[in-house]
Design an enzyme around this catalytic site. Structure first.
Site, PDB file in Angstrom:
ATOM      1  N   HIS A   1     146.246 -44.932  75.877  1.00  0.00           N
ATOM      2  CA  HIS A   1     147.011 -44.989  74.721  1.00  0.00           C
ATOM      3  C   HIS A   1     147.816 -43.889  73.921  1.00  0.00           C
ATOM      4  CE1 HIS A   1     145.537 -49.228  75.440  1.00  0.00           C
ATOM      5  NE2 HIS A   1     146.220 -49.600  74.601  1.00  0.00           N
TER       6      HIS A   1
ATOM      7  N   LYS B   1     137.847 -56.446  74.640  1.00  0.00           N
ATOM      8  CA  LYS B   1     136.610 -57.141  73.916  1.00  0.00           C
ATOM      9  C   LYS B   1     136.341 -56.753  72.840  1.00  0.00           C
ATOM     10  CE  LYS B   1     132.642 -54.299  75.824  1.00  0.00           C
ATOM     11  NZ  LYS B   1     132.206 -54.059  74.724  1.00  0.00           N
TER      12      LYS B   1
END
Lengths: 294, 195
Positions: free
Chosen positions: B36, B103
């Site tokens: 990222h 998650k």
């Protein structure tokens, strides 16, 4: 000291068991949780997937979770055993287990960001040694994943915001707050290992050691047994549920130990273990005979 | 349960609501912490086509190299998403992602990004590494393997009926916000109880 190789293959098998075979008592607790959840809801779907996953991992001898965690190991040994040799053998076993994909290459050089590639690194695995009077060596380990490690917490009492004083009700408040802060991020439903007292180093080790206890045991100290039971009940009333989807299965167990403390310090230290509460143990007799421990 | 084909258009994504259970089939890419940061340091043109109209999976897999040199996922559950909160909305906007799989849910900045760009947050079951690896029949290629290592590399994968729950949608809905608010209220009640 170089690995002698005496214990390496035994430790590879120990790691395989820890990574691929969830203890039966944990699977049982997950099944009990599933019964309590509304059929067809997200919590129930999540627990179904989890239980299917547990079976698949065991059948395939493959990791239950891809985050195979930090191997945290406690060794009890008789007088005369070289702890350096045992440590070297265990480190060799971690590298071999990583090559066999029982473990993920899970050690990263903190300064460069490069993965060491073989699962071992500075401080990984983490090993504790204690001499004892018995003639056998006992090795117990957990695989402690990173997601759950990130939601572990250490409170110092008193804590005005929580109304938590230096007593067991203060401990209850701190632990319940930690469960709320964690939400589903530690892969609920989790098992809590808690240490009351100690210092910032000893308490985290002691909190993790609590995770070796069987889920169904009863704390020998009655006041802690009562506290464990209450936090388990109230933790499940929080409604966080599996994965934080909402539901009544937030905690599978609460295990609390105690260390003495300095007059100035009162720590409550919480290690959150994900539902994949992976642990394994082996006893190595004088003649090398192995007994696998649950 | 609905099956969703990847790549996917904005309209199909905007129709998804919190609480929906969907199965994904098609091509997607993994990426976590190092990825990222890297995706925003510069526009990564070689990786961009694999992100456009597809989803990024927050996953650090266990991977085996087969005899013929190809790869396969041995264990591949989701990792905690909140660590990507500073980056996620910008990665979605810059590369045209339609979804994120992970998650634990994400925060306000990502939720706003989902609404703005037409994307969803999809929750896979944490720890279900075997169930999910079986829904990944093929590894197509990998970016940044040498630089980032196995868990952090960007793996282009083919998925088949990959099970996920919508927990944050493009209309501002977040199951995580709801559960957190409820549990905070309950905590207050429990702390008011006598010792």
């Amino acid at each position: 000291m170089a690995a002698t190789g005496t214990y390496t293959e035994t430790f590879v098998e120990l790691i395989r068991r820890a990574s691929a075979e969830l203890p039966a008592e944990v699977a049982e607790a997950l099944r009990t949780g599933r019964e309590a959840e509304q059929r067809g809801g997200l919590a129930s779907i999540a627990l179904n997937t989890i239980l299917e996953n547990v079976d698949l991992a065991r059948e395939a001898s493959a990791p239950i979770c891809q985050d195979t965690g930090t191997p945290v190991v406690w060794v009890h040994h008789p007088t005369g055993v070289s702890t350096r040799a045992v440590k070297a053998d265990f480190e060799a076993a971690v590298r071999e287990a990583t090559a066999r994909t029982y473990l993920r290459p899970n050690a990263v050089n903190t300064l460069t960001g490069a993965n060491t590639g073989d699962g071992s690194g500075r401080g990984i695995p983490f090993m504790h040694f204690e001499e004892w009077d018995e003639p056998r060596i006992e090795v117990r380990m957990i695989l402690k994943g990173g997601g759950s490690e990130n939601v572990g917490a250490q409170y110092k009492l008193p804590d005005g915001k929580l109304g938590a004083g230096r007593d067991l009700d203060g401990v209850r408040r701190a632990v319940l707050d930690a469960v709320v802060q964690a939400q589903g991020k530690g892969c609920a439903p989790g098992v809590l290992g808690v240490c009351i007292g100690g210092d910032r180093v000893s308490a985290f080790e002691a909190s993790k050691r609590q995770l070796l206890r069987p889920l169904a045991d009863t704390n020998p100290m009655p006041e802690l047994a009562a506290l464990e039971e209450r936090i388990l009940r109230e933790g499940n009333e929080l409604g966080i549920g599996p994965m934080g989807f909402g539901g009544s299965t937030t905690l599978l167990g609460v295990k609390i130990g105690v260390l003495d403390r300095l007059p100035a310090c009162y720590f409550v230290t919480i290690s959150y273990m994900c539902w994949a509460a992976r642990k394994a143990g082996v006893s190595i007799g004088e003649g090398g005979e192995l007994t696998w421990l649950s | 349960m609905a099956e969703l084909k990847l790549p996917v258009d904005e309209k199909s994504i905007r129709a998804l609501k919190v609480g929906d259970f969907v199965e994904l089939t098609g091509r997607m890419i993994t990426g976590r912490d190092a990825a990222h940061k890297w995706l925003l340091e510069d526009f990564r043109a070689d990786v961009a086509p694999f992100l456009k109209d597809s989803v990024i999976y927050h996953c650090g897999p266990v991977v085996a190299k087969k005899g013929d040199g190809s790869w396969s996922f041995v264990a591949a559950g989701p990792t905690t998403s909140i660590r990507e909160e500073p980056y996620q909305a910008d990665v979605i906007g810059r590369y045209g992602l339609r979804g994120v799989i992970g998650k634990g849910g994400m925060g306000a900045k990502t939720l706003a990004g989902l609404g703005k760009h037409g994307a969803v947050y999809l929750h896979a079951v944490g720890g279900a590494a075997q169930v999910l690896a079986r829904a990944i029949p093929r590894v197509e290629r990998v970016f940044m393997l040498d630089e980032f290592g196995v868990p952090e590399a960007l793996w282009v994968i083919e998925v088949q009926r990959f099970p996920v729950m919508v927990t944050m949608d493009s209309n501002g809905g977040s199951l995580h916000d709801e559960v957190e608010a409820r549990s905070q209220a309950k905590l207050k009640e429990l702390l008011a109880r006598k010792a």
